[in-house]
Design a protein around this motif. Sequence first.
Motif, PDB file in Angstrom:
ATOM      1  N   ARG A 187     -14.543 -38.135 -26.629  1.00 14.29           N
ATOM      2  CA  ARG A 187     -15.162 -37.965 -25.307  1.00 14.29           C
ATOM      3  C   ARG A 187     -15.277 -36.491 -24.960  1.00 14.29           C
ATOM      4  O   ARG A 187     -14.429 -35.684 -25.315  1.00 14.29           O
ATOM      5  CB  ARG A 187     -14.329 -38.681 -24.245  1.00 14.29           C
ATOM      6  N   LEU A 210     -20.268 -39.191 -19.769  1.00  8.29           N
ATOM      7  CA  LEU A 210     -21.028 -40.050 -18.874  1.00  8.29           C
ATOM      8  C   LEU A 210     -21.302 -39.314 -17.573  1.00  8.29           C
ATOM      9  O   LEU A 210     -20.492 -38.521 -17.098  1.00  8.29           O
ATOM     10  CB  LEU A 210     -20.252 -41.329 -18.562  1.00  8.29           C
ATOM     11  N   SER A 211     -22.446 -39.613 -16.985  1.00  5.43           N
ATOM     12  CA  SER A 211     -22.781 -39.048 -15.685  1.00  5.43           C
ATOM     13  C   SER A 211     -23.523 -40.110 -14.903  1.00  5.43           C
ATOM     14  O   SER A 211     -24.611 -40.531 -15.289  1.00  5.43           O
ATOM     15  CB  SER A 211     -23.669 -37.814 -15.882  1.00  5.43           C
ATOM     16  N   VAL A 212     -22.894 -40.554 -13.821  1.00  6.34           N
ATOM     17  CA  VAL A 212     -23.476 -41.630 -13.017  1.00  6.34           C
ATOM     18  C   VAL A 212     -23.664 -41.123 -11.593  1.00  6.34           C
ATOM     19  O   VAL A 212     -22.706 -40.695 -10.949  1.00  6.34           O
ATOM     20  CB  VAL A 212     -22.578 -42.879 -13.011  1.00  6.34           C
ATOM     21  N   LYS A 252     -20.349 -47.492 -16.120  1.00  7.11           N
ATOM     22  CA  LYS A 252     -19.646 -46.666 -17.105  1.00  7.11           C
ATOM     23  C   LYS A 252     -18.967 -47.528 -18.163  1.00  7.11           C
ATOM     24  O   LYS A 252     -18.977 -47.186 -19.354  1.00  7.11           O
ATOM     25  CB  LYS A 252     -18.596 -45.802 -16.389  1.00  7.11           C
ATOM     26  N   ILE A 264     -21.516 -48.845 -20.692  1.00  9.31           N
ATOM     27  CA  ILE A 264     -21.996 -47.840 -21.627  1.00  9.31           C
ATOM     28  C   ILE A 264     -20.920 -47.516 -22.647  1.00  9.31           C
ATOM     29  O   ILE A 264     -21.173 -47.399 -23.846  1.00  9.31           O
ATOM     30  CB  ILE A 264     -22.433 -46.584 -20.873  1.00  9.31           C
ATOM     31  N   ARG A 265     -19.691 -47.368 -22.168  1.00  5.27           N
ATOM     32  CA  ARG A 265     -18.596 -47.071 -23.091  1.00  5.27           C
ATOM     33  C   ARG A 265     -18.409 -48.201 -24.104  1.00  5.27           C
ATOM     34  O   ARG A 265     -18.182 -47.965 -25.286  1.00  5.27           O
ATOM     35  CB  ARG A 265     -17.298 -46.845 -22.308  1.00  5.27           C
ATOM     36  N   TYR A 319     -28.111 -51.941 -22.282  1.00 10.76           N
ATOM     37  CA  TYR A 319     -27.538 -50.664 -22.656  1.00 10.76           C
ATOM     38  C   TYR A 319     -27.259 -50.599 -24.150  1.00 10.76           C
ATOM     39  O   TYR A 319     -27.466 -49.585 -24.804  1.00 10.76           O
ATOM     40  CB  TYR A 319     -26.246 -50.414 -21.860  1.00 10.76           C
TER      41      TYR A 319
END
Length: 118
Positions: A11, A49-51, A65, A68-69, A100
């Motif tokens: 990450r 990640l960017s939400v 998140k 997606i992960r 996704y």
Amino acid sequence: MKRLGLSNRQRLRHREEFSAVFAQRARSGDQNLLIYAKPNHLGVTRIGLSVSRKHGNAVVRGKLKRWIRESFRLLQHELPEGLDLIIIPVNAEKASFKNYYKSLKKLVNKLSKRFQDS
RNA sequence: GAAGCGGGUCAGGCGAUCGCUGCAGGGAAUUUUCCCUGGAGAGGAAAGUCCGGGCUCCUCAGAACACGGUGGUGGGUAACGCCCACCGUCCGCAAGGAUCGGGAAAGUGCAACAGAAAGUAUACCGCCUUCGCAAGAAGGUAAGGGUGAAACGGUGCGGUAAGAGCGCACCAGCAGAGCAGGCAACUGCUUUGGCUAGGUAAACCCCGCCGGGAGCAAAACCAAGCAGGAAGAAGUGCGAUCUUGUAUCGCCGCGGAUCUGUUCGAUCUGUUACCACUUCCGGGUAGGUUGCUAGAAUUGGCGAGUAAUCGUCAAUCCAGAGAAAUGAUCGUCCGCGACAGAACCCGGCUUAUCGACCCGCUUCCUUU
RNA sequence: GCGGGUGUAGCUCAGUGGUAGAGCACCACGUUGCCAACGUGGCUGUCGAGGGUUCGACUCCCUUCACCCGCU
């Protein structure tokens, strides 16, 4: 059987790492995701990640998140190695885990190909 | 059975596989880390940040005024603007509910339009008396009309030119005194007085009580890293010491800083200035460790209390991330799952919320 | 996480408890061969939302929603 873990080393953790990926300006997107990418020469593919707050409250953002992960975890051995990725969800209303999963696979391969060509 | 009132509990369950974050034990490595086993892992509001505390730092925070908050009484509490009980007022047939609920006979202010008049009053129509042929004028009056959100007690009798607390009786309301009940707010009764005192304090204000500031991005340690520059005020005062100096200490005066604002007061610091201090401009860092979860804690029993709550005994350990952990897939059951995700920690308040269940109570109907 | 601020006409903003205003914009008319400019007239608000105090609230009080700014 291949391991499907997801540890801290996979990450992005610091501001400079995020800034570096954004600065590369290599991006690709569809209706579900927008992905920024940068080769990192580590032999490991890492994600960040960017939400946006526009997508909803904390519960909704946390759910996006995790999806997606989870997609990345299941796909990590099929994706090319040595990339830093920043993944941004685009349209939260149509979002689902399956969407996704598909988008991630397609978009990362597209970006990887672009780096190999250049 | 119907309608309703009050209070409480829960917040999808079970199983399989693959994963995430701490902890404990073991192993490999010995700087990071990796593997195995076990066990734990979001809420009733985690939310809004509206109050109150703990904790940390700030040259310990004093007095008066100002400023801000609060506002029935008694109790609970670490504390509160919270909770409980009671009192007053209003609403409801009732169970119950609502209530920023001190002071308007301290002072000042405000009340548009309408209306004669909006408060130490006043008089448009009307009524009465006098003058006048009449129109009307002067005087008396506030019972009737009319205006307004609000108009200076109500009913009756007397009284009068017409009227009026002008007099009297009763009622309502006010003030004082006494008695009784209650810790108190207050309530009930008796009696006296003058006949009337209007509204607004979520207007200023008065009174009582409370309040130092900042906040875990606080704060401490380790590592890394940079670059400094400009401006500023006030004694060659007096005394003591010995090392006789641009020395040290004390006192006085003066300057600066802090104590939210002003004054007093306190503390620190400077006073011929290299350093330092204050203000302004500029530069560097954005990593790691700690703080970080055992607490006004949870559960159960017993006791005190109407209750909030408190005491005591026993048992338990129950998230600690840091670009930030709870998910994915499948099976199965039901009522097809709302609002919603910890970020230093507690006590409240407020707001959001699909439903399910339990307890107590009220009114009405039916049957016995 | 903490602290602070703002919501009024299409836009930028005023507003002292008593009928909500200004400028720009927009519309119509005049002026011009036409346009712009100019002149005259007009249009425009549940005062972010819900309660309360008051005879009466944009204004006072409480709750709530949205947006903006600062602090590492």
